[in-house]
Design a protein around this motif. Structure first.
Motif, PDB file in Angstrom:
ATOM      1  N   VAL A 335       2.483   6.059  -6.335  1.00 54.53           N
ATOM      2  CA  VAL A 335       1.463   5.471  -5.470  1.00 54.53           C
ATOM      3  C   VAL A 335       0.113   5.906  -6.018  1.00 54.53           C
ATOM      4  CG1 VAL A 335       0.477   5.351  -3.155  1.00 54.53           C
ATOM      5  CG2 VAL A 335       2.968   5.472  -3.443  1.00 54.53           C
ATOM      6  N   ASP A 336      -0.433   5.108  -6.911  1.00 53.32           N
ATOM      7  CA  ASP A 336      -1.789   5.351  -7.417  1.00 53.32           C
ATOM      8  C   ASP A 336      -2.711   4.580  -6.481  1.00 53.32           C
ATOM      9  OD1 ASP A 336      -3.688   6.390  -9.277  1.00 53.32           O
ATOM     10  OD2 ASP A 336      -3.831   4.393 -10.179  1.00 53.32           O
ATOM     11  N   ALA A 337      -3.069   5.229  -5.396  1.00 51.66           N
ATOM     12  CA  ALA A 337      -3.591   4.546  -4.221  1.00 51.66           C
ATOM     13  C   ALA A 337      -5.003   3.992  -4.408  1.00 51.66           C
ATOM     14  CB  ALA A 337      -3.584   5.508  -3.043  1.00 51.66           C
ATOM     15  N   PRO A 338      -5.307   2.883  -3.717  1.00 51.31           N
ATOM     16  CA  PRO A 338      -6.702   2.424  -3.669  1.00 51.31           C
ATOM     17  C   PRO A 338      -7.555   3.517  -3.062  1.00 51.31           C
ATOM     18  CG  PRO A 338      -5.356   1.294  -2.018  1.00 51.31           C
ATOM     19  CD  PRO A 338      -4.410   2.062  -2.883  1.00 51.31           C
ATOM     20  N   CYS A 339      -8.706   3.789  -3.670  1.00 50.44           N
ATOM     21  CA  CYS A 339      -9.502   4.940  -3.226  1.00 50.44           C
ATOM     22  C   CYS A 339     -10.983   4.661  -3.451  1.00 50.44           C
ATOM     23  CB  CYS A 339      -9.083   6.212  -3.975  1.00 50.44           C
ATOM     24  SG  CYS A 339      -9.516   6.196  -5.733  1.00 50.44           S
TER      25      CYS A 339
END
Length: 451
Positions: A335-339
């Motif tokens: 999970v390379d999350a939106p940030c």
């Protein structure tokens, strides 16, 4: 091509037009620059000047506006005139190798091209004053936070937040690093080539580079253009920041793994995962993104790097994985999350002016929703790697702690990287600050499902 402003394709004119689009129309600096460079046949020195001017003016925007105000004294001027004068100030102060007479001459020519005679005279008068008079001193600013904000061109709220989270000393190291030029690094595609072969090819292509201090299969470019090399065109290397490689390094993948890349576009980490998998052994990475056009980017990236046989790209919101996959479908999940992206400020300098602290907390909700959605899809004893390209704790450690508070079936394990970065840290998670290795800021954590 020369730098003469009489040429409609000059580097300075292109920089002025690009800055107008970024500062007044909301264009992204990196995309705008890429488009301009692709559309104009620029010599290397002009391309470097264009890039320097665009990034430099955006990076130092608050400083330049502070200095400029003492010269225009509240006079209302067109946006492009203000940007032109900020460009001149930037060159006078930050570009030691460019003669002042050349900066003045080219700026006046641009004023003549873009405006009427009155604007040309106004610009000429302001430029001459800039050369005669001293710039306003930061030391006369009473508030310490405001002084740091103006001197380093970082919004006050962000300085206060970094100070609160990391302490004053570390905050200063971070803000001082944010205006350094962003390094360009490459990842060796181990599916097609090894480091020895790539270094030989790059030497032959007359590139200068060094080993990365951050990632195992990375090189940092010091001179040359990666995209012009045979190795890039053949898919043996790809452009990727060193810190961005760490999340996949931490996954410790096996060739037969079924992997979910939950927030994949444009696919840099997807293809990094894919290079470690083997279709014959059953390995596959399923890449998700909510935008159909970005799914195409992922597929094209996989094809260029020769890993399309183990990549499946689907347009799907990661929060809706329950509609697509059975529970315990994956051996590993990324999970390379939106940030908020505050680790990328050197690469996307306008981020610092566009976002507020509330944006970070709003993103926190989305990040938790994604983790909640994918949690049932990891097999027992499998690991969810959660990463972001921000350095704000509310999107990093706070998200992990909130997730663990509601999921007793997961434990937090120590993040490991190939080069054992920050080995003496107390935290099990890994935060790379821009000031640590002169790379992008990044966060990586490991959540193992135990039952």
């Amino acid at each position: 091509m020369t730098n003469s402003a009489n040429n409609p394709k000059s580097a300075r004119l292109l920089a002025l037009e690009s800055l107008e689009k970024v500062l007044t129309s909301g264009a992204y600096s990196n995309l705008q620059l890429n488009q301009v460079i692709e559309q104009n046949n620029l010599a290397d020195n002009d391309r470097r000047l264009l890039t320097n001017l665009v990034y430099g003016v955006i990076q130092h925007r608050l400083t330049l506006e502070f200095w400029l105000e003492s010269f225009i004294k509240g006079k209302k001027i067109d946006d492009w005139v203000k940007i032109l004068l900020m460009m001149a100030l930037y060159q006078y102060h930050y570009l030691d190798k460019v003669p002042e007479w050349a900066i003045t001459d080219e700026s006046i020519k641009l004023a003549k091209i873009k405006g009427h005679e009155g604007i040309r005279k106004f610009v000429t008068a302001i430029l001459h004053r800039m050369l005669r008079e001293d710039l306003r001193s930061f030391n006369k600013i009473d508030s310490e936070i405001t002084r740091i904000s103006i001197e380093y061109s970082v919004p006050e709220w962000l300085i206060e937040e970094l100070s609160h989270q990391y302490g004053d000393h570390q905050m200063m190291r971070i803000v001082e690093s944010l205006n350094h030029p962003a390094n360009q690094s490459l990842r060796i595609n181990t599916k097609l080539a090894d480091k020895e072969e790539i270094t030989r090819q790059l030497f032959e292509d007359d590139l200068e580079f060094r080993d990365s201090r951050v990632a195992a299969n990375a090189l940092v470019l010091e001179r040359g253009v990666i995209a012009n090399t045979h190795a890039f065109k053949n898919g043996e290397i790809t452009i990727q920041d060193e810190s961005a490689m760490l999340a996949v390094e931490n996954m410790h993948l096996e060739k037969s793994f079924k992997v979910l890349d939950a927030c994949a576009a444009p696919g840099g980490k997807t293809v990094q995962i894919a290079a470690m998998l083997d279709a014959a052994a059953g390995g596959k990475v399923t890449a998700l993104d909510i935008h159909q056009n970005k799914i195409k980017l992922i597929k094209n990236n996989a094809k260029r790097l020769g890993v399309e046989d183990v990549v499946e790209a689907i347009d799907l919101d990661a929060r809706k994985v329950d509609n697509q996959f059975d529970d315990e479908s994956f051996d590993a999940i990324l999970v390379d999350a939106p940030c908020s992206g505050f680790g990328l400020i050197r690469r996307k300098p306008e981020i610092r002016y566009e976002k507020e602290l509330s944006d970070s907390y709003n993103l926190q909700k989305v990040q938790l929703e994604i983790l909640e959605a994918v949690a049932p899809k990891i097999k027992k004893n499998g690991i969810i790697t959660y990463s972001t390209c921000t350095i704000l704790k509310q999107e990093n450690d706070d998200v992990i702690n909130m997730f663990l508070a509601n999921h007793s079936e997961f434990i937090l394990e120590r993040t490991h990287t190939s080069l054992d970065l920050k080995a003496k840290r107390e935290s099990k998670t890994l935060t790379i600050l821009p000031s640590d290795f002169d790379s992008d800021g990044f966060f990586v954590s490991s959540l193992r499902r135990t039952m």
